[in-house]
Design a protein around this motif. Structure first.
Motif, short mmCIF file in Angstrom:
data_model
loop_
_atom_site.label_atom_id
_atom_site.label_comp_id
_atom_site.label_asym_id
_atom_site.label_seq_id
_atom_site.Cartn_x
_atom_site.Cartn_y
_atom_site.Cartn_z
N UNK A 65 1.17 -1.27 0.31
CA UNK A 65 0.22 0.21 0.11
C UNK A 65 0.37 1.44 -0.05
N UNK A 66 1.65 1.23 0.91
CA UNK A 66 2.05 2.62 0.62
C UNK A 66 3.71 2.79 -0.77
N UNK A 67 4.21 1.33 -0.42
CA UNK A 67 4.60 1.27 -2.12
C UNK A 67 4.24 1.72 -3.59
N UNK A 68 2.56 1.81 -3.37
CA UNK A 68 1.56 2.62 -4.07
C UNK A 68 1.65 3.36 -4.07
N UNK A 69 1.44 4.18 -3.00
CA UNK A 69 1.01 5.61 -3.26
C UNK A 69 2.91 6.29 -3.43
N UNK A 70 4.21 5.42 -2.61
CA UNK A 70 5.11 6.30 -3.45
C UNK A 70 5.13 6.11 -4.91
N UNK A 71 5.22 4.88 -5.57
CA UNK A 71 4.71 5.14 -7.14
C UNK A 71 3.87 6.55 -7.43
N UNK A 72 2.76 6.90 -7.26
CA UNK A 72 2.37 7.70 -7.30
C UNK A 72 2.15 9.00 -7.26
N UNK A 73 3.13 8.83 -5.57
CA UNK A 73 3.56 10.76 -6.28
C UNK A 73 4.64 10.66 -6.11
N UNK A 74 5.68 9.33 -6.66
CA UNK A 74 6.98 9.77 -7.67
C UNK A 74 8.17 9.69 -7.23
N UNK A 75 7.89 9.77 -6.16
CA UNK A 75 8.66 9.31 -4.58
C UNK A 75 9.30 8.69 -4.31
N UNK A 76 9.76 6.86 -5.18
CA UNK A 76 10.08 5.87 -4.63
C UNK A 76 11.53 6.45 -3.54
N UNK A 77 12.44 6.58 -4.25
CA UNK A 77 13.52 7.14 -4.05
C UNK A 77 13.39 7.32 -2.22
#
Length: 176
Positions: free
Chosen positions: A11-23
């Motif tokens: 769930x958090x990873x999906x949000x990180x991808x959505x925000x373009x802020x994975x790193x």
């Protein structure tokens, strides 16, 4: 336990991808893992007798403004849902998702003595060229290697240690 950690990490990873802020999220989760790796801190935030408001206040004083707002909100959610005890597992799962997404292979390098950061970086660079992927190595000490190194990446072992070479030499001598 693993399923819970995996679901929250995804769930958090999906949000990180959505925000373009994975790193960015990955670095924040590394900080979180470092903090919660301390058992006393984890016990405080997991204890049912301590009110959630007190936990929120401590979290606010320690982390607010130092990590992304969504990561901070994620921690608050874990406290509210009584899932904060899984935070270290969630961090591991999240890191694995990030490494996979970023094309990074994580491995381990064993040596008889502690390697400098420059030496580890050289080994990472060499292994990256060999595997055609970016490699991140964690160090382990194994005095039985005598000298040299052994690297394991994705269940492949590259052994260039003196003990391994001595074993090969012994086998060769015993064959004759």
């Amino acid at each position: 336990m693993d399923t819970i950690a995996k679901r929250y990490a995804e769930a958090l990873f999906a949000l990180a991808k959505e925000e373009n802020a994975v790193e960015t999220y990955q670095k924040d989760m590394e900080k979180v893992e470092d903090i919660f790796h301390d058992q006393s801190i984890l016990q405080f935030f997991s204890h049912v007798a301590i009110h959630d408001e007190d936990k929120y206040q401590v979290l606010n004083q320690c982390l607010k403004g130092q990590i992304e707002a969504y990561v901070y909100q994620f921690l608050l959610l874990l406290i509210k849902k009584r899932r904060i005890k899984y935070i270290v597992l969630i961090c591991h799962q999240f890191q694995n998702l990030c490494y996979e997404y970023l094309g990074i292979q994580v491995g381990k390098v064993w040596s008889a003595y502690e390697l400098s950061q420059a030496e580890i970086e050289k080994i990472q660079e060499a292994m990256s060229m060999k595997t055609n992927k970016k490699v991140l190595l964690k160090q382990a000490i194994d005095p039985s290697l005598i000298g040299g190194i052994k690297v394991e990446i994705d269940h492949h072992v590259y052994d260039n240690s003196i003990s391994y070479k001595m074993g090969l030499l012994k086998q060769e001598l015993l064959r004759k």
